[in-house]
Write a protein that holds these residues in place. Structure first.
Motif, mmCIF file in Angstrom:
data_model
loop_
_atom_site.group_PDB
_atom_site.id
_atom_site.type_symbol
_atom_site.label_atom_id
_atom_site.label_comp_id
_atom_site.label_asym_id
_atom_site.label_seq_id
_atom_site.Cartn_x
_atom_site.Cartn_y
_atom_site.Cartn_z
ATOM 1 N N HIS A 180 -11.110 34.149 7.764
ATOM 2 C CA HIS A 180 -11.114 33.166 6.686
ATOM 3 C C HIS A 180 -12.490 32.521 6.586
ATOM 4 O O HIS A 180 -13.047 32.079 7.589
ATOM 5 C CB HIS A 180 -10.050 32.103 6.951
ATOM 6 N N ARG A 181 -13.021 32.448 5.363
ATOM 7 C CA ARG A 181 -14.338 31.848 5.167
ATOM 8 C C ARG A 181 -14.325 31.011 3.891
ATOM 9 O O ARG A 181 -13.696 31.381 2.894
ATOM 10 C CB ARG A 181 -15.427 32.921 5.084
ATOM 11 N N SER A 182 -15.036 29.893 3.917
ATOM 12 C CA SER A 182 -15.086 29.015 2.757
ATOM 13 C C SER A 182 -16.210 28.004 2.931
ATOM 14 O O SER A 182 -16.566 27.634 4.055
ATOM 15 C CB SER A 182 -13.750 28.278 2.582
ATOM 16 N N TYR A 183 -16.743 27.511 1.800
ATOM 17 C CA TYR A 183 -17.735 26.436 1.835
ATOM 18 C C TYR A 183 -17.074 25.056 1.905
ATOM 19 O O TYR A 183 -17.758 24.058 2.145
ATOM 20 C CB TYR A 183 -18.630 26.496 0.600
ATOM 21 N N ASP A 184 -15.779 24.984 1.676
ATOM 22 C CA ASP A 184 -15.072 23.706 1.618
ATOM 23 C C ASP A 184 -14.391 23.428 2.953
ATOM 24 O O ASP A 184 -13.492 24.163 3.372
ATOM 25 C CB ASP A 184 -14.024 23.754 0.506
ATOM 26 N N ASP A 242 -10.586 23.642 3.330
ATOM 27 C CA ASP A 242 -9.902 24.933 3.382
ATOM 28 C C ASP A 242 -9.590 25.373 4.809
ATOM 29 O O ASP A 242 -8.932 26.394 5.012
ATOM 30 C CB ASP A 242 -10.742 26.005 2.689
ATOM 31 N N ILE A 281 -21.079 32.667 4.251
ATOM 32 C CA ILE A 281 -20.001 31.736 3.933
ATOM 33 C C ILE A 281 -19.499 31.195 5.262
ATOM 34 O O ILE A 281 -19.213 31.973 6.175
ATOM 35 C CB ILE A 281 -18.861 32.416 3.167
ATOM 36 N N SER A 341 -17.472 30.076 8.469
ATOM 37 C CA SER A 341 -16.260 30.703 8.999
ATOM 38 C C SER A 341 -15.455 29.759 9.882
ATOM 39 O O SER A 341 -14.467 30.176 10.478
ATOM 40 C CB SER A 341 -16.625 31.959 9.793
ATOM 41 N N ARG A 343 -14.418 25.176 10.398
ATOM 42 C CA ARG A 343 -14.444 23.865 9.756
ATOM 43 C C ARG A 343 -15.769 23.129 9.976
ATOM 44 O O ARG A 343 -16.309 22.521 9.051
ATOM 45 C CB ARG A 343 -13.279 23.019 10.291
ATOM 46 N N ALA A 386 -18.533 24.621 7.862
ATOM 47 C CA ALA A 386 -18.374 24.199 6.468
ATOM 48 C C ALA A 386 -18.758 22.734 6.293
ATOM 49 O O ALA A 386 -19.356 22.357 5.279
ATOM 50 C CB ALA A 386 -16.934 24.433 6.023
#
Length: 382
Positions: free
Chosen positions: A20-24, A27, A88, A90, A92, A95
């Protein structure tokens, strides 16, 4: 394996195929300590960096760059978008670091340039909380050495992007030489182009808690990554290195070699080595190795090499991990020749780290690191 084994040595599936990867940051769930990627980390010592209410930037964490003459230095605001963004987050904290920094430092090595000396990035903490971002772009056919020198006192989280262009060669030395009360979580994301070469060395000596997570991905065949590391944990220190090498294109190579030593009550070292060879990564050649030297009672080592192979068409793949005390026959050999125990012990430990220190391309750093290890050995053990 030595009879003095302490801690855990395990091997399990990497299970990062659908990472799972996100800039937020929202998420990612707030970790509770049972998650695989957090189970060895003492969350209570992160000073809230992993929570829903992370500390706001406060105090003074400065970033200074002493560039080689051939290198271009610039800055970029996160709000304006980063040039050449290649990653991106990976987890918390990664991010959160991306969402919280104001200005990134951008180092560009122009195409076909060969730098005449290392570029040194010095990050200095003055007791506060900070978030940072560094982007190093080695354009095609360039050659450069970049040193990251972390020092002072801080609660600091940062991301480091390393973009190595086609046929470029980049050497990075990351030295975590913080004061004894520092907390540092750092994520190094490297992307290698066709026939690109990366040499990444992590040296972790200082800090109360340091968690360094280098990862490597390949964008074209022929990439070659060599990741080395050296760490020395004293009483109460938590030093954690979590590596991920993602072989997702054909005919790439990786080598991982990390060595650590521990002494003093509640010294804790964690090494996680994840290597994933995807179905399309035919012709992969990879090996990872971790060795830990336990110098006193009361320490803990967790060493977990993970290798997941999803194709049978590879050159080679393997891993090894061992943790134990000094070998008696090494000490006996030296003492039988008239060398006192304390000096024999120092000689064996110097030899243990010596080969890795010699691979560092900056002579001044080799001297500094060897001196720091000597100081560790001569200091009090609690």
């Amino acid at each position: 394996m030595s009879a003095g084994l302490q801690g855990a040595i395990e091997s399990a599936p990497v299970t990062r195929l659908h990472e799972h990867r996100s800039y937020d940051p929202a998420d990612f769930a707030v970790p509770g300590g049972r998650e695989e990627e957090w189970r060895f980390t003492p969350l209570r010592r992160l000073r809230g960096l992993h929570t829903d209410s992370p500390p706001a930037p406060a105090g003074q964490v400065t970033v200074e760059v002493d560039p080689a003459p051939e290198v271009k230095i610039s800055t970029a605001e996160r709000s304006g978008g980063l040039p050449g963004r290649s990653f991106i987050p990976s987890d918390r904290v990664s991010a959160q670091a991306y969402a919280s920094f104001d200005e990134a430092t951008v180092i560009t090595i122009p195409a076909e340039a060969e730098t005449s000396r290392p570029t040194v990035v010095t990050v200095t903490g003055d007791g506060g909380t900070g978030y940072g971002h560094l982007l190093v772009q080695a354009e095609p056919f360039s050659r450069a050495v970049v040193v990251l020198d972390y020092r002072g006192s801080a609660t600091y989280a940062d991301n480091v992007e390393l973009v190595v262009g086609d046929s470029a060669s980049l050497s990075v030395v990351s030295l975590q030489d913080w004061a004894g009360d520092a907390v540092h979580l750092s994520y190094h994301y490297a992307t290698l182009g066709r026939d690109a070469r990366l040499r990444h060395a992590a040296v972790t000596l200082g800090g109360n808690l340091v968690r360094l997570a280098p990862s490597v991905r390949y964008s074209a065949p022929g990439g070659d990554a060599e990741l080395t590391g050296l760490y020395f944990a004293d009483a109460g220190q938590h030093l954690e290195h979590r590596l991920f090498v993602d072989h997702d294109v054909p005919r790439c190579r990786s080598r991982v070699t990390y060595k650590g030593a521990l002494q003093g009550e509640d010294a804790h070292a964690v090494w996680i080595g994840d290597v994933l060879i995807r179905p399309e990564a035919t012709g992969t050649d990879t090996y990872e190795y971790n060795r830990n030297l336990v110098l006193t009672d009361g320490t803990r080592v967790d060493s977990v090499p993970n290798l997941e192979i999803l194709t049978g068409e590879i050159v080679g793949a393997g891993h090894a991990s061992a943790s134990g005390r000094l070998e008696d026959h090494h000490l006996f050999y030296l003492m039988a020749r008239g060398i006192p125990f304390a000096e024999a012990r120092r000689l064996v430990i110097r030899g243990f780290f010596g080969q890795l220190i010699e691979t560092i391309e900056v002579p001044e750093l080799r001297t500094r690191i060897a001196g720091a290890i000597e100081a560790e050995l001569e200091g009090p053990v609690s």
